[in-house]
Design a protein around this motif. Structure first.
Motif, PDB file in Angstrom:
ATOM      1  N   GLU A 136      -9.983   8.557  -0.740  1.00 17.46           N
ATOM      2  CA  GLU A 136      -9.664   8.424   0.593  1.00 17.46           C
ATOM      3  C   GLU A 136      -8.984   9.573   1.086  1.00 17.46           C
ATOM      4  O   GLU A 136      -8.954  10.138   2.337  1.00 17.46           O
ATOM      5  N   HIS A 137      -8.100  10.561   0.081  1.00 16.32           N
ATOM      6  CA  HIS A 137      -7.709  11.718   0.655  1.00 16.32           C
ATOM      7  C   HIS A 137      -8.238  13.048   0.208  1.00 16.32           C
ATOM      8  O   HIS A 137      -7.507  13.981  -0.219  1.00 16.32           O
TER       9      HIS A 137
ATOM     10  N   TRP B  13      -5.696   2.650  -8.768  1.00 17.66           N
ATOM     11  CA  TRP B  13      -4.893   3.300  -7.376  1.00 17.66           C
ATOM     12  C   TRP B  13      -5.482   4.781  -7.060  1.00 17.66           C
ATOM     13  O   TRP B  13      -5.842   5.005  -6.036  1.00 17.66           O
TER      14      TRP B  13
ATOM     15  N   CYS C 249       0.849   7.294  -6.434  1.00 24.47           N
ATOM     16  CA  CYS C 249      -0.471   8.277  -6.559  1.00 24.47           C
ATOM     17  C   CYS C 249       0.168   9.723  -6.148  1.00 24.47           C
ATOM     18  O   CYS C 249      -0.329  10.410  -6.889  1.00 24.47           O
ATOM     19  N   ARG C 250       0.800   9.887  -5.161  1.00 25.56           N
ATOM     20  CA  ARG C 250       1.309  11.083  -4.508  1.00 25.56           C
ATOM     21  C   ARG C 250       2.161  11.745  -5.778  1.00 25.56           C
ATOM     22  O   ARG C 250       2.258  13.092  -6.118  1.00 25.56           O
TER      23      ARG C 250
ATOM     24  N   LYS D 111       1.922   2.012  -3.489  1.00 29.03           N
ATOM     25  CA  LYS D 111       0.739   2.497  -4.154  1.00 29.03           C
ATOM     26  C   LYS D 111       0.543   3.937  -4.112  1.00 29.03           C
ATOM     27  O   LYS D 111       0.435   4.756  -4.846  1.00 29.03           O
ATOM     28  N   ASP D 112       0.509   4.350  -2.792  1.00 21.07           N
ATOM     29  CA  ASP D 112       0.300   5.587  -2.285  1.00 21.07           C
ATOM     30  C   ASP D 112       1.308   6.534  -2.811  1.00 21.07           C
ATOM     31  O   ASP D 112       1.175   7.718  -3.238  1.00 21.07           O
ATOM     32  N   GLU D 113       2.527   5.946  -3.018  1.00 22.19           N
ATOM     33  CA  GLU D 113       3.894   6.940  -3.377  1.00 22.19           C
ATOM     34  C   GLU D 113       3.516   7.232  -4.839  1.00 22.19           C
ATOM     35  O   GLU D 113       3.848   8.327  -5.233  1.00 22.19           O
TER      36      GLU D 113
ATOM     37  N   TYR E 174      -7.245   6.457  -4.004  1.00 23.03           N
ATOM     38  CA  TYR E 174      -6.511   7.425  -3.255  1.00 23.03           C
ATOM     39  C   TYR E 174      -6.934   8.566  -3.290  1.00 23.03           C
ATOM     40  O   TYR E 174      -7.028   9.311  -2.276  1.00 23.03           O
ATOM     41  N   ARG E 175      -7.681   8.959  -4.201  1.00 25.16           N
ATOM     42  CA  ARG E 175      -8.329  10.440  -4.188  1.00 25.16           C
ATOM     43  C   ARG E 175      -9.569  10.481  -3.414  1.00 25.16           C
ATOM     44  O   ARG E 175      -9.788  11.230  -2.657  1.00 25.16           O
TER      45      ARG E 175
ATOM     46  N   GLN F 139       0.694  -1.190  -0.013  1.00 24.87           N
ATOM     47  CA  GLN F 139      -0.287  -0.049  -0.151  1.00 24.87           C
ATOM     48  C   GLN F 139       0.938   1.256  -0.072  1.00 24.87           C
ATOM     49  O   GLN F 139       0.443   2.198  -0.635  1.00 24.87           O
ATOM     50  N   GLU F 140       2.066   1.274   0.536  1.00 26.43           N
ATOM     51  CA  GLU F 140       2.984   2.312   0.629  1.00 26.43           C
ATOM     52  C   GLU F 140       3.582   2.659  -0.669  1.00 26.43           C
ATOM     53  O   GLU F 140       3.621   3.598  -0.969  1.00 26.43           O
TER      54      GLU F 140
END
Length: 395
Positions: free
Chosen positions: A51-52, A44, A17-18, A13-15, A48-49, A10-11
């Motif tokens: 959730e954030h 992803w 996306c950022r 995937k988030d990286e 991500y969007r 998940q880390e």
């Protein structure tokens, strides 16, 4: 045999996306860089969007919208920079401001940290960029060169006077050395350079009169503080000088012809001996004609029997103004005003001895010998005093 399906944390995937969100790179480009499928990354990113959403204000913007937002932010920064620049340039935006004045402002502002480019400042002030560079690269004109030299001499005379001279006395210094200019030009340059002479403080009455002893004492001067030759008319007074060790007192005798302090005495008391010593010093340093006038206020030391007897023995006549009326002894008061304004109020004396030395230095080292007096046509008191004696001897 089916291919093994890749797994990502998940880390990771988030990286990714950022990176897409913060760099505005295309999803396909980021996916290729990290070896993942573009559709997978889009999935992803969508998650991500969602959730954030509260932490990413640009989350629902397209790439074109984000680019437009950054462009608007850039334009906003430029407008703020332009507004700040024009606020400081208000002086050269007024009607009648010359092109050269605008060039000078741009040249000075360009040296400040974080200043805009020369090109942008020229646009904001509506002047030619090529004209600015031509102006900055050319040699100084004859007028500018002369003004720079004159400014240097004005600053020299201002500092030499211990920052006490106004434009009239500095103009007299320039004239004496052969530099031709108008008093108004000197005043303008001093104003532009921020050269402001020290300013006087208000007068306060400090005289303690002995009314009984002074009764019937005439005023032989009547505020006419002039004479046709030295030794005919004198004025005197007392003032105090503060130090950390206490006060010292100064008594003076001034010749009305030359405005020279011909006698003075300094002590840590204000008894009659103080003014007697000042008058005896005057007798020792200058010629006093029979029947000469000595004028003072009605202070107790001047109305004392001992002092009046000394004046009589010297063949002089006593004269006194009214109590508390500074104009009746304006010449003596004027000297003390100059002394305190130009020296005492600008100095802190730790000891009485230090105060005594500095006051003597002012009287003999500056006032009598180097300070131009307006009532003398901006000549020095010593020059006026001794030139009369030399002419009299020659005749």
């Amino acid at each position: 045999m089916s291919a093994t399906r890749r797994r990502f944390s998940q880390e990771f995937k988030d990286e990714l996306c950022r990176e897409v969100i913060t760099t505005s790179k295309a999803v396909k480009t980021v996916a290729e860089e990290y070896g993942v499928g573009a559709e997978t990354l889009r999935g992803w990113l969508k998650k991500y969007r969602a959730e954030h959403a509260t932490g990413e204000p640009e989350g629902d913007l397209t790439l074109d919208e984000r680019a437009r937002l950054r462009e608007l932010e850039r334009e906003n920064r430029e407008l703020r920079t332009e507004a700040a620049f024009l606020k400081k340039a208000a002086g050269v935006l007024r009607e009648g401001a010359t092109i050269v004045a605008k060039y000078e402002f741009i040249d000075s502002y360009a040296r400040e940290p974080g200043a805009p480019s020369i090109a942008r400042m020229c646009v904001w002030l509506a002047v030619s960029r090529s004209g600015f560079y031509h102006w900055r690269g050319r040699p100084l004109s004859a007028t500018a060169t002369r003004r720079a030299a004159l400014t240097s001499r004005i600053r020299y005379f201002f500092d030499a006077s211990d920052q006490t001279y106004g434009y009239r006395r500095i103009h007299a210094d320039l004239t004496a050395e052969g530099t031709e200019c108008s008093p108004e030009l000197v005043r303008q340059i001093m104003r532009d350079e921020g050269l402001v002479a020290c300013q006087p403080r208000p007068f306060r009455t400090t005289t303690l009169a002995d009314r009984e002893a002074a009764e019937g004492m005439p005023d032989l001067v009547q505020r006419a503080f002039t004479a046709d030759r030295p030794g005919r008319k004198f004025v005197g007074d007392i003032t105090y000088i503060p130090s950390w060790q206490g006060f010292i007192y100064l008594a003076t005798v001034i010749d009305c012809y030359s405005k020279k302090v011909v006698g003075w005495s300094i002590a840590d008391h204000m008894r009659t001996e103080l003014v007697e010593d000042a008058l005896r010093n005057a007798v020792a340093t200058t010629q006093i004609e029979p029947g000469a006038i000595f004028h003072s206020d009605r202070g107790s030391v001047y109305t004392s029997a001992d002092y009046r007897a000394l004046v009589a023995r010297l063949g002089m006549r006593s004269s006194m103004g009214r109590t508390g009326v500074c104009w009746d002894n304006a010449m003596a008061e004027s000297f003390f005003s100059a002394l305190k304004n130009e020296r005492v109020y600008r100095t802190v004396y730790a000891t009485k001895q230090q105060a005594r030395r500095d006051v003597i230095n002012y009287i003999e080292g500056f006032y009598n010998s180097r300070r131009r007096h307006s009532a003398l046509g901006y000549q020095y008191p010593n020059d006026v005093h001794y030139s009369y004696r030399q002419l009299a001897l020659a005749a």
